[in-house]
Motif scaffolding. Structure first.
Motif, PDB file in Angstrom:
ATOM      1  N   LEU A  38       0.816  -1.210   0.000  1.00 42.98           N
ATOM      2  CA  LEU A  38       0.000   0.000   0.000  1.00 42.98           C
ATOM      3  C   LEU A  38       0.857   1.270   0.000  1.00 42.98           C
ATOM      4  O   LEU A  38       0.543   2.225  -0.714  1.00 42.98           O
ATOM      5  N   ASP A  39       1.952   1.277   0.751  1.00 43.06           N
ATOM      6  CA  ASP A  39       2.837   2.449   0.754  1.00 43.06           C
ATOM      7  C   ASP A  39       3.346   2.751  -0.651  1.00 43.06           C
ATOM      8  O   ASP A  39       3.363   3.909  -1.085  1.00 43.06           O
ATOM      9  N   ASP A  40       3.761   1.708  -1.362  1.00 40.64           N
ATOM     10  CA  ASP A  40       4.271   1.900  -2.722  1.00 40.64           C
ATOM     11  C   ASP A  40       3.177   2.412  -3.650  1.00 40.64           C
ATOM     12  O   ASP A  40       3.417   3.302  -4.477  1.00 40.64           O
ATOM     13  N   LEU A  41       1.984   1.851  -3.534  1.00 42.88           N
ATOM     14  CA  LEU A  41       0.874   2.316  -4.375  1.00 42.88           C
ATOM     15  C   LEU A  41       0.524   3.768  -4.090  1.00 42.88           C
ATOM     16  O   LEU A  41       0.292   4.561  -5.013  1.00 42.88           O
ATOM     17  N   GLU A  42       0.477   4.128  -2.814  1.00 43.75           N
ATOM     18  CA  GLU A  42       0.196   5.524  -2.454  1.00 43.75           C
ATOM     19  C   GLU A  42       1.270   6.440  -3.013  1.00 43.75           C
ATOM     20  O   GLU A  42       0.949   7.488  -3.598  1.00 43.75           O
ATOM     21  N   ASP A  43       2.529   6.073  -2.830  1.00 40.45           N
ATOM     22  CA  ASP A  43       3.620   6.897  -3.348  1.00 40.45           C
ATOM     23  C   ASP A  43       3.477   7.117  -4.847  1.00 40.45           C
ATOM     24  O   ASP A  43       3.571   8.245  -5.338  1.00 40.45           O
ATOM     25  N   PHE A  44       3.251   6.044  -5.573  1.00 47.53           N
ATOM     26  CA  PHE A  44       3.176   6.144  -7.027  1.00 47.53           C
ATOM     27  C   PHE A  44       1.984   6.969  -7.484  1.00 47.53           C
ATOM     28  O   PHE A  44       2.125   7.928  -8.250  1.00 47.53           O
ATOM     29  N   TYR A  45       0.791   6.603  -7.030  1.00 46.55           N
ATOM     30  CA  TYR A  45      -0.416   7.257  -7.537  1.00 46.55           C
ATOM     31  C   TYR A  45      -0.578   8.685  -7.038  1.00 46.55           C
ATOM     32  O   TYR A  45      -1.071   9.550  -7.772  1.00 46.55           O
ATOM     33  N   LEU A  46      -0.149   8.974  -5.810  1.00 47.63           N
ATOM     34  CA  LEU A  46      -0.222  10.357  -5.326  1.00 47.63           C
ATOM     35  C   LEU A  46       0.803  11.237  -6.042  1.00 47.63           C
ATOM     36  O   LEU A  46       0.518  12.386  -6.380  1.00 47.63           O
ATOM     37  N   ALA A  47       1.995  10.686  -6.307  1.00 41.75           N
ATOM     38  CA  ALA A  47       2.999  11.433  -7.071  1.00 41.75           C
ATOM     39  C   ALA A  47       2.504  11.679  -8.491  1.00 41.75           C
ATOM     40  O   ALA A  47       2.683  12.774  -9.043  1.00 41.75           O
ATOM     41  N   ASP A  48       1.889  10.669  -9.084  1.00 47.75           N
ATOM     42  CA  ASP A  48       1.352  10.809 -10.438  1.00 47.75           C
ATOM     43  C   ASP A  48       0.275  11.896 -10.490  1.00 47.75           C
ATOM     44  O   ASP A  48       0.255  12.718 -11.410  1.00 47.75           O
ATOM     45  N   ALA A  49      -0.592  11.911  -9.495  1.00 50.96           N
ATOM     46  CA  ALA A  49      -1.641  12.934  -9.443  1.00 50.96           C
ATOM     47  C   ALA A  49      -1.040  14.326  -9.264  1.00 50.96           C
ATOM     48  O   ALA A  49      -1.490  15.294  -9.883  1.00 50.96           O
ATOM     49  N   THR A  50      -0.005  14.427  -8.446  1.00 44.15           N
ATOM     50  CA  THR A  50       0.665  15.717  -8.246  1.00 44.15           C
ATOM     51  C   THR A  50       1.317  16.190  -9.542  1.00 44.15           C
ATOM     52  O   THR A  50       1.201  17.366  -9.917  1.00 44.15           O
ATOM     53  N   MET A  51       1.983  15.284 -10.248  1.00 42.35           N
ATOM     54  CA  MET A  51       2.624  15.666 -11.513  1.00 42.35           C
ATOM     55  C   MET A  51       1.586  16.116 -12.535  1.00 42.35           C
ATOM     56  O   MET A  51       1.850  17.038 -13.311  1.00 42.35           O
ATOM     57  N   GLU A  52       0.429  15.501 -12.530  1.00 44.72           N
ATOM     58  CA  GLU A  52      -0.623  15.935 -13.453  1.00 44.72           C
ATOM     59  C   GLU A  52      -1.070  17.358 -13.115  1.00 44.72           C
ATOM     60  O   GLU A  52      -1.295  18.176 -14.015  1.00 44.72           O
ATOM     61  N   ARG A  53      -1.171  17.679 -11.826  1.00 45.47           N
ATOM     62  CA  ARG A  53      -1.525  19.050 -11.430  1.00 45.47           C
ATOM     63  C   ARG A  53      -0.421  20.025 -11.829  1.00 45.47           C
ATOM     64  O   ARG A  53      -0.700  21.149 -12.249  1.00 45.47           O
ATOM     65  N   VAL A  54       0.835  19.608 -11.724  1.00 48.16           N
ATOM     66  CA  VAL A  54       1.963  20.453 -12.147  1.00 48.16           C
ATOM     67  C   VAL A  54       1.852  20.726 -13.646  1.00 48.16           C
ATOM     68  O   VAL A  54       1.996  21.868 -14.096  1.00 48.16           O
ATOM     69  N   ARG A  55       1.588  19.681 -14.427  1.00 44.86           N
ATOM     70  CA  ARG A  55       1.464  19.847 -15.888  1.00 44.86           C
ATOM     71  C   ARG A  55       0.320  20.806 -16.252  1.00 44.86           C
ATOM     72  O   ARG A  55       0.437  21.561 -17.210  1.00 44.86           O
ATOM     73  N   ARG A  56      -0.764  20.747 -15.491  1.00 41.34           N
ATOM     74  CA  ARG A  56      -1.918  21.630 -15.751  1.00 41.34           C
ATOM     75  C   ARG A  56      -1.689  23.040 -15.216  1.00 41.34           C
ATOM     76  O   ARG A  56      -2.471  23.937 -15.493  1.00 41.34           O
ATOM     77  N   GLY A  57      -0.658  23.203 -14.393  1.00 42.52           N
ATOM     78  CA  GLY A  57      -0.384  24.509 -13.811  1.00 42.52           C
ATOM     79  C   GLY A  57      -1.204  24.814 -12.581  1.00 42.52           C
ATOM     80  O   GLY A  57      -1.272  25.964 -12.148  1.00 42.52           O
TER      81      GLY A  57
END
Length: 75
Positions: A38-57
């Motif tokens: 679960l820690d690995d899944l949270e790290d991956f998917y939360l980081a992915d969601a953050t990067m998507e917000r970065v890309r959108r500005g």
């Protein structure tokens, strides 16, 4: 909480073999896998969601120089 999942037959066979060889329940190993992963899944998917917000500005970015200054790391 009860949960139902479908496993690939090969995975289920491996799990069955582990259960037979160790005498522990399937639920024990499934719980271990979930808790351990679960820690690995949270790290991956939360980081992915953050990067998507970065890309959108829509995610605030901090300048490393300013962060170092605010933390007193620059002498």
């Amino acid at each position: 909480m009860a949960v139902s999942i479908r496993l690939d037959p090969e995975i289920e066979e491996r799990l069955d073999q582990l259960v037979a060889q160790t005498g522990r329940a399937k639920s024990y190993y499934l719980r271990e896998l979930i808790e351990g992963g679960l820690d690995d899944l949270e790290d991956f998917y939360l980081a992915d969601a953050t990067m998507e917000r970065v890309r959108r500005g829509s995610e605030k970015l901090l300048d490393a120089t300013q962060v170092r200054k605010d933390l007193g790391l620059d002498h």
